[in-house]
Design a protein around this motif. Structure first.
Motif, PDB file in Angstrom:
ATOM      1  N   TYR A 192       0.838  -1.203   0.000  1.00 53.90           N
ATOM      2  CA  TYR A 192       0.000   0.000   0.000  1.00 53.90           C
ATOM      3  C   TYR A 192       0.873   1.254   0.000  1.00 53.90           C
ATOM      4  CZ  TYR A 192      -3.683   3.283   1.276  1.00 53.90           C
ATOM      5  OH  TYR A 192      -4.558   4.335   1.291  1.00 53.90           O
ATOM      6  N   LYS A 194       2.336   1.831  -3.373  1.00 55.04           N
ATOM      7  CA  LYS A 194       1.333   2.267  -4.346  1.00 55.04           C
ATOM      8  C   LYS A 194       0.866   3.698  -4.086  1.00 55.04           C
ATOM      9  CE  LYS A 194      -3.246   0.906  -6.052  1.00 55.04           C
ATOM     10  NZ  LYS A 194      -4.347  -0.033  -5.893  1.00 55.04           N
ATOM     11  N   HIS A 195       0.678   4.068  -2.820  1.00 54.68           N
ATOM     12  CA  HIS A 195       0.034   5.335  -2.498  1.00 54.68           C
ATOM     13  C   HIS A 195       0.954   6.419  -1.944  1.00 54.68           C
ATOM     14  CE1 HIS A 195      -4.015   3.875  -3.215  1.00 54.68           C
ATOM     15  NE2 HIS A 195      -3.622   2.748  -2.685  1.00 54.68           N
TER      16      HIS A 195
END
Length: 103
Positions: free
Chosen positions: A89, A92-93
């Motif tokens: 995560y 990705k973010h």
């Protein structure tokens, strides 16, 4: 969150107009929806990640995941365990946020 992978039960509710809306018994602020099972699961995973990372950033407690046997379900509802991978995560973010924050 010491562990990179967390698993939380999500309640998938069949939407009258089709698709699913999703809630998390342990994270009342976390809700999402999807047009089909695959989309709903993907959205649930992202929503779970957002809720958990927000709590972590705000130094709030990360709740213990409920036992799926103790979750009461209504008509047309079912439980799906959603995985949240903190490391994936963040890649990705947060990759841009990390670069902006460090000089």
């Amino acid at each position: 969150m010491n562990n990179d992978k967390l698993f939380f039960p999500a309640i998938f509710h069949k939407a009258e107009e089709g698709g699913f809306w999703v809630t998390f018994p342990d994270l009342p602020e976390c809700m999402t929806e999807g047009d089909d099972m695959s989309g709903a699961y993907e959205m649930a995973s992202d929503a779970l990640g957002l809720a958990l990372t927000s709590r972590k950033e705000d130094k709030e407690e990360i709740p213990k995941a409920s036992d799926i046997d103790n979750i009461e379900l209504g008509h047309g509802e079912f439980v799906v365990v959603v995985e949240f991978d903190l490391r994936a995560y963040q890649k990705k973010h947060n990759s841009k946020a990390v670069k902006i924050g460090s000089k």
